[in-house]
Design a protein around this motif. Structure first.
Motif, PDB file in Angstrom:
ATOM      1  N   ARG A 162       0.854  -1.373   0.030  1.00  0.00           N
ATOM      2  CA  ARG A 162       0.114   0.090  -0.218  1.00  0.00           C
ATOM      3  C   ARG A 162       0.814   1.265   0.090  1.00  0.00           C
ATOM      4  O   ARG A 162       0.678   2.059  -0.818  1.00  0.00           O
ATOM      5  CB  ARG A 162      -0.885   0.054   1.287  1.00  0.00           C
ATOM      6  CG  ARG A 162      -1.852   1.034   1.249  1.00  0.00           C
ATOM      7  CD  ARG A 162      -2.829   1.186   2.462  1.00  0.00           C
ATOM      8  NE  ARG A 162      -3.477  -0.027   2.494  1.00  0.00           N
ATOM      9  CZ  ARG A 162      -4.502  -0.495   2.247  1.00  0.00           C
ATOM     10  NH1 ARG A 162      -5.208   0.261   1.279  1.00  0.00           N
ATOM     11  NH2 ARG A 162      -5.135  -1.838   2.425  1.00  0.00           N
ATOM     12  N   ALA A 209      -4.882  -0.008  -8.077  1.00  0.00           N
ATOM     13  CA  ALA A 209      -4.131  -1.609  -8.360  1.00  0.00           C
ATOM     14  C   ALA A 209      -5.159  -2.466  -9.257  1.00  0.00           C
ATOM     15  O   ALA A 209      -4.747  -3.061  -9.949  1.00  0.00           O
ATOM     16  CB  ALA A 209      -4.225  -1.943  -6.855  1.00  0.00           C
ATOM     17  N   TYR A 214      -2.797  -5.828   1.104  1.00  0.00           N
ATOM     18  CA  TYR A 214      -2.092  -4.453   0.718  1.00  0.00           C
ATOM     19  C   TYR A 214      -1.001  -4.298   1.964  1.00  0.00           C
ATOM     20  O   TYR A 214      -0.279  -3.262   1.674  1.00  0.00           O
ATOM     21  CB  TYR A 214      -3.022  -3.500   0.452  1.00  0.00           C
ATOM     22  CG  TYR A 214      -3.739  -3.440  -0.719  1.00  0.00           C
ATOM     23  CD1 TYR A 214      -3.410  -2.823  -1.641  1.00  0.00           C
ATOM     24  CD2 TYR A 214      -5.036  -4.434  -1.072  1.00  0.00           C
ATOM     25  CE1 TYR A 214      -3.852  -2.640  -2.965  1.00  0.00           C
ATOM     26  CE2 TYR A 214      -5.637  -4.213  -2.159  1.00  0.00           C
ATOM     27  CZ  TYR A 214      -5.135  -3.639  -3.219  1.00  0.00           C
ATOM     28  OH  TYR A 214      -5.511  -3.724  -4.424  1.00  0.00           O
ATOM     29  N   ALA A 227       0.753   0.559 -10.949  1.00  0.00           N
ATOM     30  CA  ALA A 227      -0.271   0.794 -10.145  1.00  0.00           C
ATOM     31  C   ALA A 227       0.001   2.156  -9.771  1.00  0.00           C
ATOM     32  O   ALA A 227      -0.789   3.101  -9.453  1.00  0.00           O
ATOM     33  CB  ALA A 227      -0.614  -0.079  -8.977  1.00  0.00           C
ATOM     34  N   ARG A 228       1.497   2.629  -9.326  1.00  0.00           N
ATOM     35  CA  ARG A 228       1.784   3.801  -8.766  1.00  0.00           C
ATOM     36  C   ARG A 228       1.585   4.902  -9.889  1.00  0.00           C
ATOM     37  O   ARG A 228       1.234   6.223  -9.496  1.00  0.00           O
ATOM     38  CB  ARG A 228       3.240   3.433  -8.204  1.00  0.00           C
ATOM     39  CG  ARG A 228       3.806   4.913  -7.664  1.00  0.00           C
ATOM     40  CD  ARG A 228       5.228   4.481  -6.997  1.00  0.00           C
ATOM     41  NE  ARG A 228       6.196   3.819  -7.700  1.00  0.00           N
ATOM     42  CZ  ARG A 228       7.216   3.018  -7.453  1.00  0.00           C
ATOM     43  NH1 ARG A 228       7.305   2.763  -6.032  1.00  0.00           N
ATOM     44  NH2 ARG A 228       7.869   2.757  -8.522  1.00  0.00           N
ATOM     45  N   ASN A 257       3.851   1.514  -0.878  1.00  0.00           N
ATOM     46  CA  ASN A 257       4.750   1.593  -2.332  1.00  0.00           C
ATOM     47  C   ASN A 257       3.503   2.231  -3.609  1.00  0.00           C
ATOM     48  O   ASN A 257       4.315   3.057  -4.341  1.00  0.00           O
ATOM     49  CB  ASN A 257       5.365   0.408  -2.633  1.00  0.00           C
ATOM     50  CG  ASN A 257       6.729   0.084  -2.220  1.00  0.00           C
ATOM     51  OD1 ASN A 257       7.631   0.487  -2.928  1.00  0.00           O
ATOM     52  ND2 ASN A 257       6.579  -0.531  -1.194  1.00  0.00           N
ATOM     53  N   ILE A 258       2.514   1.763  -3.485  1.00  0.00           N
ATOM     54  CA  ILE A 258       1.630   2.346  -4.637  1.00  0.00           C
ATOM     55  C   ILE A 258       1.067   3.872  -4.286  1.00  0.00           C
ATOM     56  O   ILE A 258       1.173   4.828  -5.106  1.00  0.00           O
ATOM     57  CB  ILE A 258       0.289   1.284  -4.474  1.00  0.00           C
ATOM     58  CG1 ILE A 258       0.474   0.014  -5.009  1.00  0.00           C
ATOM     59  CG2 ILE A 258      -0.695   2.144  -5.479  1.00  0.00           C
ATOM     60  CD1 ILE A 258      -0.704  -0.680  -4.919  1.00  0.00           C
ATOM     61  N   ARG A 259       0.958   4.017  -2.891  1.00  0.00           N
ATOM     62  CA  ARG A 259       0.477   5.551  -2.484  1.00  0.00           C
ATOM     63  C   ARG A 259       1.734   6.346  -2.806  1.00  0.00           C
ATOM     64  O   ARG A 259       1.642   7.782  -2.952  1.00  0.00           O
ATOM     65  CB  ARG A 259       0.347   5.447  -0.931  1.00  0.00           C
ATOM     66  CG  ARG A 259      -0.282   6.722  -0.504  1.00  0.00           C
ATOM     67  CD  ARG A 259      -0.574   6.792   0.832  1.00  0.00           C
ATOM     68  NE  ARG A 259      -2.039   6.363   1.029  1.00  0.00           N
ATOM     69  CZ  ARG A 259      -2.537   5.356   1.892  1.00  0.00           C
ATOM     70  NH1 ARG A 259      -1.518   4.797   2.661  1.00  0.00           N
ATOM     71  NH2 ARG A 259      -3.641   5.149   1.837  1.00  0.00           N
ATOM     72  N   LEU A 261      -2.131   5.811 -10.042  1.00  0.00           N
ATOM     73  CA  LEU A 261      -2.500   6.761  -9.023  1.00  0.00           C
ATOM     74  C   LEU A 261      -2.194   7.937  -9.147  1.00  0.00           C
ATOM     75  O   LEU A 261      -2.870   8.933  -8.637  1.00  0.00           O
ATOM     76  CB  LEU A 261      -2.138   5.959  -7.571  1.00  0.00           C
ATOM     77  CG  LEU A 261      -2.359   6.721  -6.528  1.00  0.00           C
ATOM     78  CD1 LEU A 261      -4.052   6.289  -6.221  1.00  0.00           C
ATOM     79  CD2 LEU A 261      -1.686   6.180  -5.156  1.00  0.00           C
ATOM     80  N   LEU A 302       3.114  -3.357  -9.613  1.00  0.00           N
ATOM     81  CA  LEU A 302       2.961  -2.100  -8.588  1.00  0.00           C
ATOM     82  C   LEU A 302       3.271  -1.001  -9.193  1.00  0.00           C
ATOM     83  O   LEU A 302       2.871   0.249  -8.954  1.00  0.00           O
ATOM     84  CB  LEU A 302       3.708  -2.706  -7.260  1.00  0.00           C
ATOM     85  CG  LEU A 302       3.108  -4.067  -6.441  1.00  0.00           C
ATOM     86  CD1 LEU A 302       4.074  -4.207  -5.370  1.00  0.00           C
ATOM     87  CD2 LEU A 302       1.696  -3.578  -6.025  1.00  0.00           C
ATOM     88  N   SER A 303       4.497  -0.834  -9.972  1.00  0.00           N
ATOM     89  CA  SER A 303       4.851   0.296 -10.455  1.00  0.00           C
ATOM     90  C   SER A 303       4.191   1.009 -11.323  1.00  0.00           C
ATOM     91  O   SER A 303       3.735   2.046 -11.443  1.00  0.00           O
ATOM     92  CB  SER A 303       6.150   0.078 -11.161  1.00  0.00           C
ATOM     93  OG  SER A 303       6.911   1.079 -11.666  1.00  0.00           O
ATOM     94  N   VAL A 344      -6.172   3.728  -3.587  1.00  0.00           N
ATOM     95  CA  VAL A 344      -4.827   3.165  -3.820  1.00  0.00           C
ATOM     96  C   VAL A 344      -5.310   1.599  -4.224  1.00  0.00           C
ATOM     97  O   VAL A 344      -4.872   1.358  -5.270  1.00  0.00           O
ATOM     98  CB  VAL A 344      -4.141   2.722  -2.458  1.00  0.00           C
ATOM     99  CG1 VAL A 344      -3.052   1.597  -2.695  1.00  0.00           C
ATOM    100  CG2 VAL A 344      -3.464   4.083  -1.931  1.00  0.00           C
TER     101      VAL A 344
END
Length: 499
Positions: A307, A326, A342, A364-365, A309-311, A368, A361-362, A322
């Motif tokens: 969580r 994802a 998460y 998703a970041r 890392n995405i935020r 966001l 995840l990268s 978040v």
């Protein structure tokens, strides 16, 4: 860390020791002057001598400690590379060779440290020897004058006591002086980092903008990393808002340089880049880079939870945002299968996750962050086909809202791009849609045909292996008579036809 520790120790305890020693020396000199100003002058004669000796040792000690800090940095770097690249080292059987190289560095560290310690250790006895000579001179002078109605025996005893009282603070200051040389070498390294000037700085009067949702224009852009070695030459490109631009071509052609210039990690050496009608050198770096999302070939995650890392893409985002990011990036499914979801820790650099999971995840970041400009640099080069499909799905979702630049060697991922640019030797050799470039029959056609042929051959080999396995199982079944007495000839004929 060791550099800052040495400077901190000097500033705290070293400063305290020098202050205390100076107070003791001044006090001793005051009372010595009251007893005999002539003998006090003799004592003060040694001060210039000590200064000369200190200067002699200072020049040599500082040189050695500079070498110690320099070699220490090399050792730290080598140690870090060895740990991070341990798999490559073992795979290439490089353990002994790396050990020898590391031993060579530590040997250099030992030699430099030994010389520095030798000079430091010699400095204090030298000061003590000079102090002893001063005491002998005082005793000799007092012995000569005591018979000439000079200093009394009691006065001489008191004076020598004050001299001895002063010797220890002098020795303490000599010790601090020797340690100060090591701290100075460390301080030079610290301030060289603090005083480093960035290559890219904002102009005076640079301003921010609300968004960068507009056209991107490269106007006669030239760029070179080294003098006389141009990477881009008179590069021109007009990108309309919402377009997806794919960059392909040989390694070293300038693809990554184009996106690095767009992100303003570097600035053109000639020409200009316009973002939404603004010369981007008139904008602040924050105005540009805060509105760009980037997914690289080697994703980087920070120690912490999934969580967190995405935020990182937008720190004020809520938990719901978040998780929604994802889902759009295709990462939610694998996150839900983890024990803590998460809140699962990713480890240092994301070592607890696979490359594909880190890439999702990268992505998703980046989703966001809701960027105005989206860049993907070989993001699918190191993942399997299924993960590539998930990344492609997330890319399609994100690209609907922004202008996108995609660098890819897997040409199957860019067939739907608005325009595909073949970059070679810093220039655009070919430009068009996927169909247009195939009809052109140029460099892109050759690349795509070669990759397509390889994919087909791979798929045929996989299919042949699968059919062979099925054929073998059918033969085994045919060797055994069925329960109803009928043969398995039908199966054999069908399989032969399939082959």
């Amino acid at each position: 860390t060791s550099d800052t520790d040495r400077v901190a120790e000097l500033v705290t305890w070293g400063l305290l020791d020098v202050t205390w020693s100076s107070f003791n020396i001044i006090t001793a000199l005051f009372f010595m002057w009251q007893i005999s100003w002539q003998l006090t002058l003799i004592v003060m004669v040694i001060v210039p001598i000590i200064i000369v000796v200190a200067t002699f040792f200072q020049k040599r000690i500082i040189v050695q400690y500079r070498e110690v800090r320099k070699v220490n940095s090399k050792i730290t770097g080598a140690y870090n590379e060895t740990i991070t690249g341990v798999r490559v080292i073992k795979a290439l059987d490089r353990e002994e060779a790396n050990l020898r190289e590391f031993g060579k560095l530590t040997g250099e560290m030992y030699q430099a440290g030994y010389r520095a310690a030798w000079y430091s250790a010699l400095f204090l006895p030298t000061v003590q020897l000079i102090s002893a000579v001063a005491i002998v001179s005082i005793v000799t002078y007092a012995g000569v004058t005591v018979n000439n109605n000079g200093l009394s025996v009691g006065g001489m005893y008191a004076f020598i006591s004050y001299v001895l009282f002063m010797v220890w603070p002098v020795q303490e200051m000599a010790r601090v002086f020797a340690e100060m040389q090591q701290a100075v070498a460390s301080g030079e390294r610290i301030f060289s980092l603090i005083d480093a000037v960035p290559d890219i700085v904002d102009k005076p009067g640079a301003y921010d903008v609300d968004h960068l949702r507009g056209d991107i224009v490269f106007e006669h852009v030239d760029f070179q990393y080294e003098e006389g070695k141009p990477i881009l030459c008179d590069f021109n490109l007009h990108v309309r808002h919402g377009e997806t631009i794919a960059l392909v071509g040989p390694t070293g052609g300038g693809k990554s340089t184009i996106v690095n210039l767009l992100c303003r990690f570097f600035e053109p050496t000639g020409g200009r880049i316009m973002l939404s009608g603004h010369d981007y050198t008139d904008l602040t770096q924050h105005a540009i880079q805060s509105r760009i999302g980037m997914v690289l070939q080697t994703p980087h995650l920070f120690s912490g939870t999934i969580r967190e890392n995405i935020r990182y893409g937008r720190l004020e985002a809520s938990d719901q945002e978040v998780e929604e990011a994802a889902k759009l990036a295709g990462a939610h499914a694998f996150i839900e299968k983890l024990e803590k979801g998460y809140e699962e820790q990713v480890g240092e650099g994301g070592v607890l996750l696979s490359t594909g999971q880190k890439q999702l995840l990268s992505l998703a970041r980046a989703v966001l962050a809701k960027p105005d400009i989206f860049i993907m640099d070989e993001a699918t080069a190191s993942v399997d086909t299924l993960t590539e499909a998930l990344i492609q799905q997330g890319m399609d979702t994100l690209m609907k809202e922004c202008t996108s630049f995609v660098i890819a060697h897997r040409l199957s991922t860019i067939r739907n791009a608005t325009r595909i640019l073949v970059i070679e030797d810093g220039r655009i050799k070919e430009m068009g849609t996927h169909r247009e470039l195939l009809k052109l029959g140029g460099h892109y056609h050759r690349l795509y045909t070669q990759q397509f042929r390889q994919e087909v051959v791979t798929q045929v080999d996989e299919l042949a292996t699968l059919l062979a396995d099925i054929d073998m199982s059918a033969v085994e079944d045919a060797s055994a008579p069925p329960a109803d007495g009928r043969t398995n000839g039908k199966v054999t004929v069908d399989l032969a036809f399939a082959d």
